[in-house]
Design a protein around this motif. Sequence first.
Motif, PDB file in Angstrom:
ATOM      1  N   PRO A   1       0.851  -1.200   0.133  1.00  0.00           N
ATOM      2  CA  PRO A   1      -0.060  -0.151  -0.072  1.00  0.00           C
ATOM      3  C   PRO A   1       0.875   1.222   0.045  1.00  0.00           C
ATOM      4  O   PRO A   1       0.521   2.348  -0.738  1.00  0.00           O
ATOM      5  N   LYS A   2       1.902   1.105   0.657  1.00  0.00           N
ATOM      6  CA  LYS A   2       2.774   2.342   0.695  1.00  0.00           C
ATOM      7  C   LYS A   2       3.265   2.707  -0.732  1.00  0.00           C
ATOM      8  O   LYS A   2       3.278   3.761  -1.070  1.00  0.00           O
ATOM      9  N   ASN A   3       3.690   1.660  -1.341  1.00  0.00           N
ATOM     10  CA  ASN A   3       4.367   2.041  -2.549  1.00  0.00           C
ATOM     11  C   ASN A   3       3.343   2.362  -3.690  1.00  0.00           C
ATOM     12  O   ASN A   3       3.726   3.378  -4.569  1.00  0.00           O
ATOM     13  N   LEU A   4       2.232   1.788  -3.639  1.00  0.00           N
ATOM     14  CA  LEU A   4       1.109   2.259  -4.492  1.00  0.00           C
ATOM     15  C   LEU A   4       0.641   3.398  -4.181  1.00  0.00           C
ATOM     16  O   LEU A   4       0.244   4.340  -5.092  1.00  0.00           O
ATOM     17  N   ALA A   5       0.510   3.849  -3.079  1.00  0.00           N
ATOM     18  CA  ALA A   5       0.158   5.245  -2.694  1.00  0.00           C
ATOM     19  C   ALA A   5       1.043   6.375  -3.464  1.00  0.00           C
ATOM     20  O   ALA A   5       0.669   7.469  -3.825  1.00  0.00           O
ATOM     21  N   MET A   6       2.202   5.902  -3.356  1.00  0.00           N
ATOM     22  CA  MET A   6       3.508   6.793  -3.879  1.00  0.00           C
ATOM     23  C   MET A   6       3.337   6.692  -5.507  1.00  0.00           C
ATOM     24  O   MET A   6       3.391   7.910  -6.103  1.00  0.00           O
ATOM     25  N   ALA A   7       3.053   5.706  -5.872  1.00  0.00           N
ATOM     26  CA  ALA A   7       2.725   5.738  -7.433  1.00  0.00           C
ATOM     27  C   ALA A   7       1.423   6.486  -7.936  1.00  0.00           C
ATOM     28  O   ALA A   7       1.512   7.058  -8.979  1.00  0.00           O
ATOM     29  N   LEU A   8       0.500   6.107  -6.951  1.00  0.00           N
ATOM     30  CA  LEU A   8      -0.833   7.096  -7.363  1.00  0.00           C
ATOM     31  C   LEU A   8      -0.400   8.668  -7.184  1.00  0.00           C
ATOM     32  O   LEU A   8      -0.738   9.340  -8.030  1.00  0.00           O
ATOM     33  N   ALA A   9       0.480   8.970  -6.167  1.00  0.00           N
ATOM     34  CA  ALA A   9       0.895  10.407  -5.982  1.00  0.00           C
ATOM     35  C   ALA A   9       1.652  10.876  -7.425  1.00  0.00           C
ATOM     36  O   ALA A   9       1.379  12.122  -7.647  1.00  0.00           O
ATOM     37  N   GLY A  10       2.526  10.011  -7.804  1.00  0.00           N
ATOM     38  CA  GLY A  10       3.326  10.273  -9.003  1.00  0.00           C
ATOM     39  C   GLY A  10       2.559  10.795 -10.006  1.00  0.00           C
ATOM     40  O   GLY A  10       2.637  11.564 -10.887  1.00  0.00           O
ATOM     41  N   GLU A  11       1.513   9.610 -10.384  1.00  0.00           N
ATOM     42  CA  GLU A  11       0.514  10.132 -11.859  1.00  0.00           C
ATOM     43  C   GLU A  11      -0.165  11.095 -11.329  1.00  0.00           C
ATOM     44  O   GLU A  11      -0.492  11.808 -12.497  1.00  0.00           O
ATOM     45  N   VAL A  12      -0.708  11.258 -10.246  1.00  0.00           N
ATOM     46  CA  VAL A  12      -1.464  12.654 -10.277  1.00  0.00           C
ATOM     47  C   VAL A  12      -0.605  13.864 -10.246  1.00  0.00           C
ATOM     48  O   VAL A  12      -1.125  14.836 -10.696  1.00  0.00           O
ATOM     49  N   GLY A  13       0.691  13.553 -10.125  1.00  0.00           N
ATOM     50  CA  GLY A  13       1.628  14.787 -10.165  1.00  0.00           C
ATOM     51  C   GLY A  13       1.627  15.040 -11.697  1.00  0.00           C
ATOM     52  O   GLY A  13       1.609  16.155 -12.311  1.00  0.00           O
ATOM     53  N   GLU A  14       1.602  14.005 -12.409  1.00  0.00           N
ATOM     54  CA  GLU A  14       1.622  14.292 -14.077  1.00  0.00           C
ATOM     55  C   GLU A  14       0.432  14.625 -14.500  1.00  0.00           C
ATOM     56  O   GLU A  14       0.541  15.660 -15.452  1.00  0.00           O
ATOM     57  N   LEU A  15      -0.787  14.296 -13.732  1.00  0.00           N
ATOM     58  CA  LEU A  15      -1.868  15.110 -14.175  1.00  0.00           C
ATOM     59  C   LEU A  15      -2.098  16.395 -13.968  1.00  0.00           C
ATOM     60  O   LEU A  15      -2.325  17.149 -14.618  1.00  0.00           O
ATOM     61  N   ILE A  16      -1.627  16.662 -12.889  1.00  0.00           N
ATOM     62  CA  ILE A  16      -1.790  18.197 -12.307  1.00  0.00           C
ATOM     63  C   ILE A  16      -0.701  18.945 -13.292  1.00  0.00           C
ATOM     64  O   ILE A  16      -1.085  20.141 -13.634  1.00  0.00           O
ATOM     65  N   ALA A  17       0.440  18.405 -13.724  1.00  0.00           N
ATOM     66  CA  ALA A  17       1.137  19.134 -14.463  1.00  0.00           C
ATOM     67  C   ALA A  17       0.417  19.744 -15.894  1.00  0.00           C
ATOM     68  O   ALA A  17       0.981  20.573 -16.483  1.00  0.00           O
ATOM     69  N   GLU A  18      -0.322  18.997 -16.343  1.00  0.00           N
ATOM     70  CA  GLU A  18      -1.078  19.263 -17.537  1.00  0.00           C
ATOM     71  C   GLU A  18      -2.151  20.616 -17.630  1.00  0.00           C
ATOM     72  O   GLU A  18      -2.379  21.212 -18.649  1.00  0.00           O
ATOM     73  N   PHE A  19      -2.450  20.727 -16.344  1.00  0.00           N
ATOM     74  CA  PHE A  19      -3.322  22.008 -16.140  1.00  0.00           C
ATOM     75  C   PHE A  19      -2.628  23.071 -15.473  1.00  0.00           C
ATOM     76  O   PHE A  19      -3.244  24.184 -15.220  1.00  0.00           O
ATOM     77  N   GLN A  20      -1.362  23.067 -14.955  1.00  0.00           N
ATOM     78  CA  GLN A  20      -0.978  24.165 -14.025  1.00  0.00           C
ATOM     79  C   GLN A  20      -0.641  25.591 -14.927  1.00  0.00           C
ATOM     80  O   GLN A  20      -0.740  26.552 -14.091  1.00  0.00           O
ATOM     81  N   TRP A  21      -0.380  25.423 -16.160  1.00  0.00           N
ATOM     82  CA  TRP A  21      -0.292  26.923 -16.709  1.00  0.00           C
ATOM     83  C   TRP A  21      -1.665  27.233 -17.314  1.00  0.00           C
ATOM     84  O   TRP A  21      -1.527  28.468 -18.149  1.00  0.00           O
TER      85      TRP A  21
END
Lengths: 111, 111, 111, 111
Positions: free
Chosen positions: A23-43
């Motif tokens: 669960p710890k690693n998967l929560a990190m992987a989820l956060a990493g993917e959400v980081g990529e998603l948010i980067a699409e909207f940042q500007w």
Amino acid sequence: MDDLTGRVRAFAEERDWQQFHTPKNLAMALAGEVGELIAEFQWLTPEQSAAVMADPDAGSRVRAEIGDVMIYLTRLADVLGIDLVETALTKLEDSARRYPIEQARGSAAKR
Amino acid sequence: MDDLTGRVRAFAEERDWQQFHTPKNLAMALAGEVGELIAEFQWLTPEQSAAVMADPDAGSRVRAEIGDVMIYLTRLADVLGIDLVETALTKLEDSARRYPIEQARGSAAKR
Amino acid sequence: MDDLTGRVRAFAEERDWQQFHTPKNLAMALAGEVGELIAEFQWLTPEQSAAVMADPDAGSRVRAEIGDVMIYLTRLADVLGIDLVETALTKLEDSARRYPIEQARGSAAKR
Amino acid sequence: MDDLTGRVRAFAEERDWQQFHTPKNLAMALAGEVGELIAEFQWLTPEQSAAVMADPDAGSRVRAEIGDVMIYLTRLADVLGIDLVETALTKLEDSARRYPIEQARGSAAKR
């Protein structure tokens, strides 16, 4: 949804990736993917973000990131023994009690 | 899943929150909830994280955070016109091609 | 900055928290704090976000979150043996080469 | 640190990027970079994460991500009129009061 859970699980097991899927690693992987998603909207302006799917390139990147986020969320819930849809419905009922319609209408305060 | 999408949409519309629910804002809300989820795991060993649901307090916090993440992901996908399960299945097929079973088995390399 | 690094280190060592402060765990703690920071901005318009420090309550929450983010980033860099300011300056020089002024001016494209 | 703040500001102004650098957008950019950083650690064991800088490739990626995180954090603090080091020191004093050494020693509870 059950089909997705089963397929994501099979995908991991075929590759012998259960060892990485704590669960710890998967929560990190989820956060990493959400980081990529948010980067699409940042500007983007709010208006540009609302029209993002009309741009073929950005739209297809957003779709792919949403897919990745959903895959890791599905896998995390499966590993934790949580039913994703049922848990979301229960949480939504809690939120309905915490934000009664009359008081909450039109207000973003302290959500 | 369709039921969840409809209920999340109704929840937002009843409160007149569509005005706040741009894809940009929803991606931020999703990231905020994932931040709360990851905080539940940050000090746990891998082994402790695997047993988190056996702890009533931590387990119920994790369940609530997973619910919140799923709610915002469902809402974001709905606003973008994306089918969450279908998109995840498509992305999983892509990943199956990128990580063929034989080469990927047991390896965390460059995932 | 060196003073901050030393004080954060002392804070952790006095509490015998080095055992929890692996780079993996600190990266998660950093992500958790950034999640709290982003939650402060999620429902704000761009204009409201620019004026956030004029609101005493929101401004003080933002300040506290920025402080937490900086503390974990400082600790993570210390544990990794990275000089935060020097590394940022080096990365900024890289970015200056990747985004030459003439081409980059006024454009958010593919940053 | 003041030098870094000034250089990051000049970098943005030379490219006429102030228009994109609302606190909201910068918080998103920060979250995106933290997502890339966390992805470097997601499949590592705690022990592997502690040794990450000994691997030239992974070490250099981690260094670059730390640099990006620091750049956006510096820029966000500058735009908000917040002194990063001073704010972190103040927050650290708050934490020292909330986690007295005797009670907090060796415990990850509810941090």
